[in-house]
Design an enzyme around this catalytic site. Sequence first.
Site, mmCIF file in Angstrom:
data_model
loop_
_atom_site.group_PDB
_atom_site.id
_atom_site.type_symbol
_atom_site.label_atom_id
_atom_site.label_comp_id
_atom_site.label_asym_id
_atom_site.label_seq_id
_atom_site.Cartn_x
_atom_site.Cartn_y
_atom_site.Cartn_z
ATOM 1 N N SER A 70 7.063 81.445 55.339
ATOM 2 C CA SER A 70 7.256 81.202 53.908
ATOM 3 C C SER A 70 8.711 80.951 53.524
ATOM 4 C CB SER A 70 6.720 82.380 53.091
ATOM 5 O OG SER A 70 7.492 83.539 53.308
ATOM 6 N N LYS A 95 11.728 87.113 50.800
ATOM 7 C CA LYS A 95 11.724 86.016 49.834
ATOM 8 C C LYS A 95 13.127 85.842 49.264
ATOM 9 C CE LYS A 95 7.151 85.728 50.008
ATOM 10 N NZ LYS A 95 6.470 84.610 50.703
#
Length: 253
Positions: free
Chosen positions: A50, A91
């Site tokens: 991701s 993230k």
Amino acid sequence: MSSAGRTKGGHGRLGSTLSGLVVAVGCVLFLGGFAWAAVEYQPYTVPTGSMTPTIVAGDKVLAQRISGDDVRRGDVVVFKDSEWGDLPLVKRVVAVGGDAVRCCDKQGRLSVNGVPLDEPYTDKALGGGRAAGANFSADVPVGELFMLGDERANSLDSRVHLQDKEQGSVPRSDVKGRVDAIAWPPAHLIGRPKTFAALPGGISSGGPLRLMAVAVVAGAVLIFLGAALGPLLNRRGRARPAPTPAGERAGVR
């Protein structure tokens, strides 16, 4: 004892003393650098892609142990939130408490507080270089962070959690660390993007990892040099000719 013996003995003691001192300093730097890093950083293995292309699945990263209060926009962080799952996640923070996040403008850009962002760290896989596949908006509550993955096509991030959690953000207290480097493969630092520099609060400065690496390398070099210094000085002492007695220089027998 002859003057030659005293000279050789003096050089031997000097060589041993200098060698021991240099090795001791090297050991302090070498071991101190590792100890400092162990206290300051936590290693993690990133399980998904991701954060591609910044971090790919399977990368080993080093995250500085910091308080969530020290996180700024643009930081790549490790966090754990019960509503996002049981595992630590990695993230990028794109907005902080009080920010208004909007996507996307006519150029497909993400904006924070009305400022469109150039995001060179994303993978650009979406058509037209859009920052997200679908439009969205969020007003980040005070004390929380809005997270996006750099791989915007498939990252399960704050955009997904807009549906099941207010504004899709996570509390600052969920942050476990800020990623400063990829340890393997290959080892390199993760820079702070200038994208958010113009917004209030600016961007965070780099952690002490570079200084730690310098200490470890310098320590290793000093240990090697110190180990070689003693024998080198002893060899020079043995090679130096003994001084001629004063009577012999004057021709006296």
